[in-house]
Write a protein that holds these residues in place. Structure first.
Motif, mmCIF file in Angstrom:
data_model
loop_
_atom_site.group_PDB
_atom_site.id
_atom_site.type_symbol
_atom_site.label_atom_id
_atom_site.label_comp_id
_atom_site.label_asym_id
_atom_site.label_seq_id
_atom_site.Cartn_x
_atom_site.Cartn_y
_atom_site.Cartn_z
ATOM 1 N N ALA A 147 -4.536 -115.910 7.640
ATOM 2 C CA ALA A 147 -5.430 -114.746 7.760
ATOM 3 C C ALA A 147 -4.922 -113.575 6.927
ATOM 4 C CB ALA A 147 -5.554 -114.342 9.235
ATOM 5 N N HIS A 148 -3.615 -113.399 6.896
ATOM 6 C CA HIS A 148 -3.008 -112.338 6.081
ATOM 7 C C HIS A 148 -3.308 -112.574 4.601
ATOM 8 C CE1 HIS A 148 0.885 -109.797 5.303
ATOM 9 N NE2 HIS A 148 -0.212 -109.188 4.923
ATOM 10 N N PHE A 149 -3.198 -113.825 4.148
ATOM 11 C CA PHE A 149 -3.509 -114.175 2.755
ATOM 12 C C PHE A 149 -4.982 -113.912 2.441
ATOM 13 C CE2 PHE A 149 0.528 -115.793 1.761
ATOM 14 C CZ PHE A 149 0.542 -116.247 0.443
ATOM 15 N N ILE A 167 -3.765 -116.405 -6.188
ATOM 16 C CA ILE A 167 -2.888 -116.764 -5.073
ATOM 17 C C ILE A 167 -1.457 -116.303 -5.360
ATOM 18 C CG2 ILE A 167 -1.855 -118.718 -3.832
ATOM 19 C CD1 ILE A 167 -4.594 -120.108 -4.028
ATOM 20 N N ASP A 168 -1.016 -116.422 -6.620
ATOM 21 C CA ASP A 168 0.324 -115.933 -6.982
ATOM 22 C C ASP A 168 0.427 -114.427 -6.787
ATOM 23 O OD1 ASP A 168 1.284 -118.437 -7.605
ATOM 24 O OD2 ASP A 168 0.804 -118.290 -9.746
ATOM 25 N N MET A 169 -0.609 -113.707 -7.197
ATOM 26 C CA MET A 169 -0.615 -112.250 -7.018
ATOM 27 C C MET A 169 -0.602 -111.890 -5.527
ATOM 28 S SD MET A 169 -0.563 -110.648 -9.916
ATOM 29 C CE MET A 169 -1.222 -109.022 -9.562
ATOM 30 N N THR A 170 -1.320 -112.672 -4.731
ATOM 31 C CA THR A 170 -1.356 -112.429 -3.284
ATOM 32 C C THR A 170 0.011 -112.669 -2.662
ATOM 33 O OG1 THR A 170 -3.694 -113.036 -3.194
ATOM 34 C CG2 THR A 170 -2.478 -113.100 -1.126
ATOM 35 N N ARG A 171 0.720 -113.698 -3.123
ATOM 36 C CA ARG A 171 2.070 -113.944 -2.619
ATOM 37 C C ARG A 171 2.958 -112.717 -2.837
ATOM 38 N NH1 ARG A 171 1.735 -119.540 -5.110
ATOM 39 N NH2 ARG A 171 1.201 -120.922 -3.364
ATOM 40 N N MET A 172 2.837 -112.114 -4.023
ATOM 41 C CA MET A 172 3.634 -110.918 -4.322
ATOM 42 C C MET A 172 3.223 -109.749 -3.424
ATOM 43 S SD MET A 172 3.586 -111.230 -8.476
ATOM 44 C CE MET A 172 4.284 -109.614 -8.737
ATOM 45 N N ALA A 173 1.916 -109.590 -3.202
ATOM 46 C CA ALA A 173 1.423 -108.488 -2.358
ATOM 47 C C ALA A 173 1.886 -108.652 -0.914
ATOM 48 C CB ALA A 173 -0.104 -108.429 -2.421
ATOM 49 N N VAL A 174 1.847 -109.887 -0.408
ATOM 50 C CA VAL A 174 2.283 -110.151 0.967
ATOM 51 C C VAL A 174 3.781 -109.908 1.105
ATOM 52 C CG1 VAL A 174 2.605 -111.987 2.686
ATOM 53 C CG2 VAL A 174 0.410 -111.745 1.513
#
Length: 530
Positions: free
Chosen positions: A114-116, A186-193
């Motif tokens: 959900a966070h992603f 998805i890679d950018m989201t990993r960094m944001a999380v």
């Protein structure tokens, strides 16, 4: 033509130079009376201004009776999607899709989905090549967008000009049902999380982290006790395949509400049929749904994080080193009748920070100010919170103080919990009810808040209680109701979250004993050596 214009202009100019004509001379000769004869309606010389004029239609005036003359309209489409709207005057509208999906549904998945999805919202879709394209489309209608996820709900929302409703609903359908979820995104989201997790652990205000901890302690490894924020070890594990597996089960029409505020209901239903009815999402595969319908199991318990908080806020006026404690007990779900008495009790406890304790709207007459902050100057914070879900609830008190006074702080809070089950003064009860009603009505002045209220209520109950209905329920709360719900709450096991220097933190068993006692005092400790 030009000559005629000059002639007219000349005549007008001459009239101005000559000064007042016949009307002007009569005004000068007869004074103010002659002037008023023309402006007061000479056709009705004998009728006073306090009486209606004969032959004039009777005026219809707006009435204020505290009741809304329109209800929230709800239509259920053939596939189970609910469309809800609330009319509201204005040029702009707020429209969005709310989904019965959140971190509580991740028991069978990698935690953090959900966070992603919150971070991936409004990215590229089948129709829009990038997030910039989506934002440019919204800008043409003066629009903004946002996505928020909680433990039980995911919400995609857009505020824009009402004329762009068709575009907005089409865009929402794309974002929710046709996201590309590219490797780059998805890679950018990993960094944001990852950044958000680091910020969560470094920020001076520990309330979000403590809220996460108290839920984890209260509901051990089930439903609302699952991590709302993605655990660091799960960040590399979440990919498109995992996301599609989750979306396939939870992003279904029967778990969705299309809500709108400031729009015509028929127009919103028409847009829903056009863009959402019968649309195959990008993850569709025809597999059997595997939906987690677990009911929250309250367990109670303690979660502790030992941490050096001495350098959490540096600068010319640093925040002193503090230890933060949050103690909670199970309350009730928002579907139960006791939800309103618990809301009044939470308002009655109130509280806040020790800085700027007085002033309008600061809750200086609530119990946590009068009994705690005003009496114990060394306490930095004491605030009450009430979290409520469709099958459970949690009433908590968050307190902060110097690490050397942790034991005394815990005892003060347990004593306040015990006092909840005691007598309730009529004046403080009426004040709490009035404050709750005013907060409710003031919040509902905002169109996005109305949108969220409409969407969440329809998602949970298929209908909406209007503000005046809620106010009537609040007015009916009696002191016996407060005592009854508090006494029932105190029978349960406590949940405790502790952060900072915990050297002097009482044991969980001692906190439990204090909440089971008559006065809320911790068991005495006798030490041979100090």
């Amino acid at each position: 033509m030009a000559a005629a214009a000059v002639a007219v202009t000349g005549a007008a100019g001459a009239a101005v130079l000559r000064g007042p004509g016949v009307w002007g001379r009569s005004r000068m000769r007869f004074g103010l009376t002659a002037y008023r004869r023309f402006s007061s309606g000479s056709a009705y010389p004998n009728i006073p201004l306090s009486s209606p004029l004969p032959g004039v239609p009777k005026p219809v005036f707006a009435t204020v009776d505290g009741q809304e003359k329109f209800e929230t309209k709800v239509t259920t489409l053939e596939d189970g999607l609910r469309v809800a709207s609330q009319n509201k005057f204005g040029q702009f509208c707020t429209v969005g899709i709310l989904i019965n999906s959140g971190s509580r549904h991740e028991a069978k998945y990698v935690g953090g989905i959900a966070h992603f999805l919150e971070k991936l919202a409004f990215s590229s879709t089948a129709r829009f090549g990038s997030k910039d394209e989506i934002l440019l489309t919204l800008e043409k209608h003066g629009g903004i967008c946002d996505c928020q996820t909680s433990r039980d709900t995911t919400m995609y929302a857009v505020s824009a000009d009402t004329k762009g409703l068709d575009t907005v609903v089409g865009l929402l359908a794309e974002v929710v049902l046709q996201p590309k979820l590219s490797d780059e995104e998805i890679d950018m989201t990993r960094m944001a999380v990852q950044f958000e997790l680091e910020d969560l652990n470094m920020r001076p205000d520990p309330e979000p982290l403590l809220t996460e901890m108290i839920h984890e302690a209260a509901y051990r490894e089930n439903t609302v006790g699952l991590h709302r924020f993605c655990p660091a070890e799960n960040i590399p594990k979440i990919d498109r395949k995992v996301l599609h597996s989750y979306l396939r089960n939870y992003y279904t029409p029967d778990r969705m509400v299309l809500a709108g505020v400031g729009v015509e209901h028929e127009q919103l239903v028409e847009c829903a049929r056009k863009y959402l009815l019968g649309i195959n999402p990008v993850w569709s595969s025809g597999q059997t749904k595997d939906v987690d319908r677990s009911v929250a199991q309250y367990t109670g318990g303690i979660i502790k994080i030992e941490r050096d908080m001495s350098d959490v806020s540096l600068g010319p006026t640093p925040i002193p080193e503090l230890t933060h404690i949050m103690i909670g007990l199970e309350s009730c779900s928002f579907l139960e009748e006791d939800f309103i008495p618990f809301a009044v009790l939470n308002m009655m406890m109130g509280g806040g920070g020790s800085f700027s304790a007085g002033g309008p709207g600061k809750g200086m007459f609530t119990r946590l100010y009068l009994n705690v902050l005003n009496r114990h100057h060394w306490m930095y914070n004491a605030t009450s919170y009430h979290h409520s879900y469709e099958d459970t609830g949690l009433l908590c008190i968050h307190a902060s103080a110097d690490p050397r006074q942790v034991r005394e702080m815990v005892e003060i809070i347990t004593r306040e919990f015990i006092l909840m089950g005691g007598s309730v003064g009529e004046v403080e009860l009426e004040r709490a009810k009035t404050q709750l009603m005013s907060m409710l009505m003031m919040n509902l002045e905002s169109r996005p808040v109305i949108f969220e209220d409409v969407g969440r209520q329809v998602l949970a109950t298929n209908s909406r209680k209007l503000p005046h209905e809620l106010c009537a329920l609040i007015r009916n709360v009696k002191s016996d109701d407060i005592k009854r719900v508090a006494t029932k709450m105190l029978r349960g096991n406590p949940s405790v979250a502790a952060l900072g220097d915990l050297t002097d933190l009482p044991t969980y068993e001692h906190i439990q004993a204090a909440l089971a006692s008559k006065d809320g005092r911790l068991p005495r400790m006798y030490r041979l050596f100090r």
